[in-house]
Design a protein around this motif. Sequence first.
Motif, short mmCIF file in Angstrom:
data_model
loop_
_atom_site.label_atom_id
_atom_site.label_comp_id
_atom_site.label_asym_id
_atom_site.label_seq_id
_atom_site.Cartn_x
_atom_site.Cartn_y
_atom_site.Cartn_z
N LEU A 202 0.81 -1.22 0.00
CA LEU A 202 0.00 0.00 0.00
C LEU A 202 0.84 1.27 0.00
N LYS A 203 2.14 1.14 0.16
CA LYS A 203 2.99 2.33 0.30
C LYS A 203 3.29 3.02 -1.02
N ASN A 204 3.23 2.29 -2.12
CA ASN A 204 3.55 2.87 -3.42
C ASN A 204 2.46 2.52 -4.43
N ILE A 205 1.39 3.27 -4.36
CA ILE A 205 0.26 3.02 -5.25
C ILE A 205 0.52 3.71 -6.59
N ALA A 222 -13.20 -8.14 12.46
CA ALA A 222 -12.35 -7.60 11.40
C ALA A 222 -10.98 -8.28 11.39
N VAL A 223 -10.42 -8.46 10.20
CA VAL A 223 -9.04 -8.96 10.07
C VAL A 223 -8.11 -7.88 9.54
N CYS A 224 -8.70 -6.76 9.10
CA CYS A 224 -7.91 -5.62 8.65
C CYS A 224 -7.95 -4.56 9.74
N HIS A 225 -6.78 -4.20 10.27
CA HIS A 225 -6.71 -3.25 11.38
C HIS A 225 -5.98 -1.98 10.95
N LEU A 226 -6.45 -0.84 11.43
CA LEU A 226 -5.92 0.44 10.99
C LEU A 226 -4.42 0.57 11.21
N GLU A 227 -3.90 -0.04 12.28
CA GLU A 227 -2.46 0.08 12.55
C GLU A 227 -1.61 -0.62 11.49
N HIS A 228 -2.23 -1.44 10.66
CA HIS A 228 -1.51 -2.14 9.60
C HIS A 228 -1.54 -1.38 8.27
N ILE A 229 -2.28 -0.28 8.23
CA ILE A 229 -2.42 0.49 6.99
C ILE A 229 -1.53 1.72 7.07
N PRO A 230 -0.59 1.89 6.14
CA PRO A 230 0.30 3.06 6.17
C PRO A 230 -0.47 4.36 6.07
N CYS A 231 0.03 5.38 6.74
CA CYS A 231 -0.63 6.69 6.77
C CYS A 231 -0.02 7.62 5.72
N GLY A 232 -0.80 8.61 5.30
CA GLY A 232 -0.29 9.64 4.41
C GLY A 232 0.02 9.19 3.01
N ARG A 235 -3.76 8.68 -2.94
CA ARG A 235 -4.70 7.80 -3.64
C ARG A 235 -5.12 6.59 -2.79
N LEU A 236 -5.08 6.76 -1.46
CA LEU A 236 -5.52 5.70 -0.56
C LEU A 236 -6.53 6.26 0.44
N ASP A 237 -7.74 5.71 0.41
CA ASP A 237 -8.78 6.08 1.36
C ASP A 237 -9.11 4.88 2.23
N VAL A 238 -9.41 5.13 3.49
CA VAL A 238 -9.71 4.05 4.43
C VAL A 238 -10.98 4.40 5.20
N LYS A 239 -11.85 3.41 5.35
CA LYS A 239 -13.08 3.62 6.10
C LYS A 239 -13.40 2.36 6.90
N VAL A 240 -13.68 2.54 8.19
CA VAL A 240 -14.12 1.44 9.04
C VAL A 240 -15.63 1.49 9.14
N LEU A 241 -16.28 0.34 8.97
CA LEU A 241 -17.74 0.28 9.02
C LEU A 241 -18.19 -0.26 10.38
N PRO A 242 -18.66 0.61 11.26
CA PRO A 242 -19.06 0.18 12.61
C PRO A 242 -20.15 -0.88 12.60
N GLY A 243 -19.96 -1.90 13.42
CA GLY A 243 -20.97 -2.94 13.58
C GLY A 243 -21.04 -3.95 12.46
N ILE A 244 -20.17 -3.84 11.47
CA ILE A 244 -20.22 -4.72 10.30
C ILE A 244 -19.13 -5.78 10.38
N GLY A 245 -19.49 -7.02 10.10
CA GLY A 245 -18.56 -8.13 10.16
C GLY A 245 -17.68 -8.25 8.93
N HIS A 246 -16.95 -9.36 8.87
CA HIS A 246 -15.93 -9.55 7.84
C HIS A 246 -16.50 -9.60 6.43
#
Length: 267
Positions: A202-205, A222-232, A235-246
């Motif tokens: 994800l670092k070089n899109i 969830a198996v995807c956690h925010l701490e595993h996604i590089p910041c800044g 062309r990368l957007d991230v959204k967590v969906l509350p209450g929603i499963g895998h």
Amino acid sequence: MYASISASRWGSLTAPRKALLIHGLTACSSSWEGLAQLLVAEGQVLSYYGDGALFSTRFTGFFVVAPNLLGHAWRRSTDYSVSSLVDDLKPYFIKDTFYDVVVGHSLGGTVALSLLHLLPKTKQTNVILLDPPLEIEPTLEMHKSWFLNEVTNVKNIQELVDYFGWSRRNCMLHAFGVSMCDPTTIEGVFSHNRPWSFSDLLKNIPSHVKITVLASDPKAGAVCHLEHIPCGVERLDVKVLPGIGHCLHYERPDAIVDAIQLPRAKL
């Protein structure tokens, strides 16, 4: 030489847009039925509930292709590394075949993230990753045990309805995929991808790719956690969906529609 190719397809070849949907571990191409039907509804206005409100969406229409990954839908192999799964999908990109959107769920998300080099550079492709397992090395054995149990003790439709609360259609599609997968595939996927680490991708899109990560709620599996996604990263957007499963494509297809940025008007 490629193994036998199998896939599900929806819509017209003449549709103005194309989508490639890549399923997750133990699933199959048919698992995309709900989302695919939305995407091919050319010129129609469809109404559905999301976020507690009624929405209406007018679609411009997609031709949708969903391959069956190696190890699924009875497609067997001796190599279940993500690179091998990507190589197996190369026929879907012959002659610079272009897809407006590529969606990958779970294992399919890591596969989608690993095939960016196959995307034509002449147009922008929107890549949507649904709760992709980017870094699971510390919990890999736990995940493997869960999937091994799933394919050796396949739940019936009613058990799935009671356990997940999904529609009967989605439970049937889930059971269908699981029934065509076996322990050899599970063992292969987890042993051929050690260490399991994909977040660096994800670092070089590439400049012709836009990536949206839709992550499930950590409290809902969830198996995807925010701490595993590089910041800044551009062309990368991230959204967590509350209450929603895998399985976001079963629970919130409207969130995927939003990420594709199709027009939607509140009724």
